[in-house]
Enzyme design. Structure first.
Site, PDB file in Angstrom:
ATOM      1  N   HIS A  13       6.579  -6.578   3.213  1.00 12.99           N
ATOM      2  CA  HIS A  13       6.686  -5.134   2.960  1.00 12.99           C
ATOM      3  C   HIS A  13       6.653  -4.793   1.470  1.00 12.99           C
ATOM      4  O   HIS A  13       6.431  -3.644   1.114  1.00 12.99           O
ATOM      5  CB  HIS A  13       7.918  -4.528   3.658  1.00 12.99           C
ATOM      6  CG  HIS A  13       9.232  -4.844   3.048  1.00 12.99           C
ATOM      7  ND1 HIS A  13      10.042  -5.865   3.495  1.00 12.99           N
ATOM      8  CD2 HIS A  13       9.901  -4.252   2.030  1.00 12.99           C
ATOM      9  CE1 HIS A  13      11.147  -5.880   2.776  1.00 12.99           C
ATOM     10  NE2 HIS A  13      11.089  -4.923   1.874  1.00 12.99           N
ATOM     11  N   ASP A  43       7.753 -10.884   7.927  1.00 10.91           N
ATOM     12  CA  ASP A  43       7.967 -10.150   6.683  1.00 10.91           C
ATOM     13  C   ASP A  43       7.911 -11.072   5.472  1.00 10.91           C
ATOM     14  O   ASP A  43       8.639 -10.895   4.505  1.00 10.91           O
ATOM     15  CB  ASP A  43       9.278  -9.358   6.706  1.00 10.91           C
ATOM     16  CG  ASP A  43       9.346  -8.322   5.579  1.00 10.91           C
ATOM     17  OD1 ASP A  43       8.281  -7.879   5.114  1.00 10.91           O
ATOM     18  OD2 ASP A  43      10.465  -7.986   5.144  1.00 10.91           O
ATOM     19  N   SER A 118      14.356  -6.699  -2.177  1.00 12.68           N
ATOM     20  CA  SER A 118      13.466  -7.331  -1.210  1.00 12.68           C
ATOM     21  C   SER A 118      12.559  -8.334  -1.890  1.00 12.68           C
ATOM     22  O   SER A 118      11.974  -8.061  -2.934  1.00 12.68           O
ATOM     23  CB  SER A 118      12.605  -6.288  -0.508  1.00 12.68           C
ATOM     24  OG  SER A 118      13.388  -5.470   0.307  1.00 12.68           O
TER      25      SER A 118
END
Length: 174
Positions: A13, A43, A118
């Site tokens: 992402h 992911d 992230s």
């Protein structure tokens, strides 16, 4: 950065839809990286940078050996603040979440994982990477519930992303 060839593991992402990304290094240099492969199901993504010498390489730990209560350090760039480090503990291992589509169990930590963390590393007190920071639960009244993809499960995905640019999965069709 997990090897001297310039491969970097991050979240899908983070780089989704891109082929070239800017990579800010700890020495203040920004270089262009190429997205080598992505896997939306887990992911995970791999980016490669070239032409940079003396890259600091992360030492990978054993996420299967983690114990609840062990120190957890989340490294990332929340809100664009580069090189931010937060400390907490491993809150749970093998955690399933109904809220997100996931391929494997996650590591839960109370080390602050905010937007921008992230793709950053979740490391142990001895500096070994045991997870890739991936998600947090952000609801009213909820604090300190972040999740990381275990590095042991990520290794096979990373190898396939480097080799094929995608993950080859078996399936049974009729």
């Amino acid at each position: 950065i997990f090897d001297k060839k310039g491969y970097i593991v991050t979240n899908n992402h983070v780089v989704s839809g891109g082929t070239d990304v800017n990579v800010s290094l700890s020495n203040g240099t920004t270089v262009t990286g190429k997205v080598v492969g992505t896997d939306p199901s887990t992911d995970l993504a791999v980016v490669k940078i070239d032409g940079v010498e003396n890259l600091p390489v992360a030492i990978l730990g054993d996420s299967d050996a983690l114990q609840v209560g062990e120190t957890a350090i989340a490294i990332g760039n929340p809100l664009g603040l580069q090189g931010t480090v937060t400390v907490g503990v491993i809150s749970a291992v093998n955690r399933s979440l109904d809220d997100i589509d996931q391929r494997f169990k996650l590591i839960q930590t109370d080390a602050a994982i905010n937007p921008g963390n992230s793709g950053g590393a979740l490391v142990t007190a001895d500096g070994k990477v045991v997870g890739i920071n991936s998600a947090k639960i952000a609801r009213a009244g909820v604090e300190g519930i972040g999740f990381a993809i275990p590095i042991n499960q990520a290794k096979g995905i990373i190898e396939q992303l480097i080799a094929y640019g995608k993950v080859n999965r078996a399936y049974l069709g009729v």
